[in-house]
Design a protein around this motif. Structure first.
Motif, PDB file in Angstrom:
ATOM      1  N   SER A 115     -15.087  11.898  19.210  1.00 23.43           N
ATOM      2  CA  SER A 115     -14.290  11.069  19.223  1.00 23.43           C
ATOM      3  C   SER A 115     -14.713   9.789  20.377  1.00 23.43           C
ATOM      4  O   SER A 115     -14.079   8.600  20.046  1.00 23.43           O
ATOM      5  CB  SER A 115     -12.872  11.470  19.448  1.00 23.43           C
ATOM      6  OG  SER A 115     -12.818  12.272  20.937  1.00 23.43           O
ATOM      7  N   ARG A 123      -7.464  -0.126  27.943  1.00 28.98           N
ATOM      8  CA  ARG A 123      -7.578  -0.060  26.421  1.00 28.98           C
ATOM      9  C   ARG A 123      -8.301   1.115  26.088  1.00 28.98           C
ATOM     10  O   ARG A 123      -8.070   1.807  25.060  1.00 28.98           O
ATOM     11  CB  ARG A 123      -7.905  -1.313  25.636  1.00 28.98           C
ATOM     12  CG  ARG A 123      -6.878  -2.418  25.681  1.00 28.98           C
ATOM     13  CD  ARG A 123      -7.425  -3.460  25.056  1.00 28.98           C
ATOM     14  NE  ARG A 123      -7.739  -3.071  23.684  1.00 28.98           N
ATOM     15  CZ  ARG A 123      -8.172  -3.958  22.827  1.00 28.98           C
ATOM     16  NH1 ARG A 123      -8.829  -5.198  22.887  1.00 28.98           N
ATOM     17  NH2 ARG A 123      -8.410  -3.561  21.418  1.00 28.98           N
ATOM     18  N   LEU A 124      -9.269   1.738  26.712  1.00 33.68           N
ATOM     19  CA  LEU A 124     -10.163   2.813  26.356  1.00 33.68           C
ATOM     20  C   LEU A 124      -9.890   3.940  27.004  1.00 33.68           C
ATOM     21  O   LEU A 124     -10.472   5.010  26.993  1.00 33.68           O
ATOM     22  CB  LEU A 124     -11.519   2.401  26.612  1.00 33.68           C
ATOM     23  CG  LEU A 124     -11.965   1.052  25.926  1.00 33.68           C
ATOM     24  CD1 LEU A 124     -13.548   0.459  26.523  1.00 33.68           C
ATOM     25  CD2 LEU A 124     -11.874   0.984  24.545  1.00 33.68           C
ATOM     26  N   ARG A 154      -9.824   4.792  14.369  1.00 30.60           N
ATOM     27  CA  ARG A 154     -10.917   3.837  14.395  1.00 30.60           C
ATOM     28  C   ARG A 154     -10.430   3.032  15.803  1.00 30.60           C
ATOM     29  O   ARG A 154      -9.282   2.787  15.988  1.00 30.60           O
ATOM     30  CB  ARG A 154     -10.756   2.976  13.299  1.00 30.60           C
ATOM     31  CG  ARG A 154     -11.757   1.929  13.577  1.00 30.60           C
ATOM     32  CD  ARG A 154     -12.173   1.035  12.293  1.00 30.60           C
ATOM     33  NE  ARG A 154     -13.164   0.026  12.653  1.00 30.60           N
ATOM     34  CZ  ARG A 154     -12.911  -1.097  12.195  1.00 30.60           C
ATOM     35  NH1 ARG A 154     -11.950  -1.615  11.593  1.00 30.60           N
ATOM     36  NH2 ARG A 154     -13.937  -1.909  12.508  1.00 30.60           N
ATOM     37  N   ILE A 155     -11.523   2.917  16.620  1.00 34.05           N
ATOM     38  CA  ILE A 155     -11.120   2.206  17.978  1.00 34.05           C
ATOM     39  C   ILE A 155     -11.640   0.842  17.791  1.00 34.05           C
ATOM     40  O   ILE A 155     -12.890   0.547  17.584  1.00 34.05           O
ATOM     41  CB  ILE A 155     -11.801   3.021  19.007  1.00 34.05           C
ATOM     42  CG1 ILE A 155     -11.294   4.361  19.035  1.00 34.05           C
ATOM     43  CG2 ILE A 155     -11.676   2.449  20.342  1.00 34.05           C
ATOM     44  CD1 ILE A 155     -12.114   5.271  20.179  1.00 34.05           C
ATOM     45  N   GLU A 156     -10.704   0.000  18.242  1.00 38.21           N
ATOM     46  CA  GLU A 156     -11.088  -1.625  18.072  1.00 38.21           C
ATOM     47  C   GLU A 156     -11.656  -1.564  19.476  1.00 38.21           C
ATOM     48  O   GLU A 156     -10.899  -2.039  20.320  1.00 38.21           O
ATOM     49  CB  GLU A 156      -9.631  -2.511  17.825  1.00 38.21           C
ATOM     50  CG  GLU A 156      -9.355  -2.232  16.351  1.00 38.21           C
ATOM     51  CD  GLU A 156     -10.232  -2.795  15.310  1.00 38.21           C
ATOM     52  OE1 GLU A 156     -10.842  -3.839  15.755  1.00 38.21           O
ATOM     53  OE2 GLU A 156     -10.347  -2.253  14.299  1.00 38.21           O
ATOM     54  N   VAL A 207     -16.909   4.510  22.163  1.00 36.66           N
ATOM     55  CA  VAL A 207     -16.466   4.085  23.662  1.00 36.66           C
ATOM     56  C   VAL A 207     -17.484   4.366  24.321  1.00 36.66           C
ATOM     57  O   VAL A 207     -18.018   3.539  25.395  1.00 36.66           O
ATOM     58  CB  VAL A 207     -14.970   4.598  23.912  1.00 36.66           C
ATOM     59  CG1 VAL A 207     -14.758   4.028  25.280  1.00 36.66           C
ATOM     60  CG2 VAL A 207     -13.959   4.152  22.832  1.00 36.66           C
TER      61      VAL A 207
END
Length: 199
Positions: A177, A87-88, A40-42, A181
């Motif tokens: 995935s 961060r991404l 999971r990407i915050e 984003v």
């Protein structure tokens, strides 16, 4: 003491129970392997700050991104910079070019950059941008599938200014995935198009 009849009866009961269990399991839903999951990407909260480059344009960029400026050795009028999302693990590669009687060439090149990813893409969608009050027109290309760049865009006033960009993730391009984003950064590009001002 167990007699032969009792042993046969016990074996029969066990066999019937096993057959019943197998029938019940076979009549249920077919077992399917679970698909591969992703972490999971915050995603950070959205906030924007103005960015005024040496290019003749002003834009607003996400405050969680960093602008990387590159010195251009070809022309003093054009410039390059990246909008980097640490961060991404993604970068928007941006180029500003002045229009000097070569508008058709710039449009053709930009479409060629987007179309070059079609070999790996499953779809190429266009969103047209038009704001006559700010004199900003362009196209946002959404490139679906396993292409190296999932998004490209250009904005222009069609007479003097031409600004284009492309998004690259620095990991294996997997549409499942990177989907959250990609959607997050797409909002930033739409915001950029809504705040772009020519100088």
């Amino acid at each position: 003491m167990l007699t032969r009849k009792r042993i046969i009866a016990a074996i029969s009961i066990i066999a019937i129970a096993l057959v019943a269990i197998l029938v019940v399991q076979a009549s249920g839903e077919e077992a399917m392997p679970k698909p591969r999951g992703y972490f999971r990407i915050e995603l950070p909260q959205k906030a924007y700050v103005p960015y005024e480059s040496s290019c003749p344009l002003v834009i607003e960029v996400a405050d969680n991104s960093k602008v990387e400026v590159f010195k251009n050795r070809e022309s003093k009028d054009s410039c390059w910079f990246n909008i980097y999302y640490p961060r991404l693990n993604a970068r928007l590669h941006c180029t500003y070019l002045p229009i000097a009687g070569d508008f058709e060439r710039l449009i053709t090149e930009t479409y060629g950059f987007a179309a070059s990813h079609e070999m790996k893409a499953s779809a190429l969608k266009r969103t047209f941008i038009e704001d006559s009050t700010r004199n900003v027109f362009g196209i946002l290309y959404d490139i679906e599938g396993e292409a190296a760049s999932q998004m490209q865009f250009f904005f222009t006033d069609s007479t003097s200014h031409f600004f284009r960009g492309s998004l690259y993730f620095f990991n294996t391009p997997n549409s499942d995935s990177v989907a959250p984003v990609l959607s997050y950064i797409r909002e930033d590009v739409i915001h950029l198009s809504q705040t772009l001002r020519w100088k």
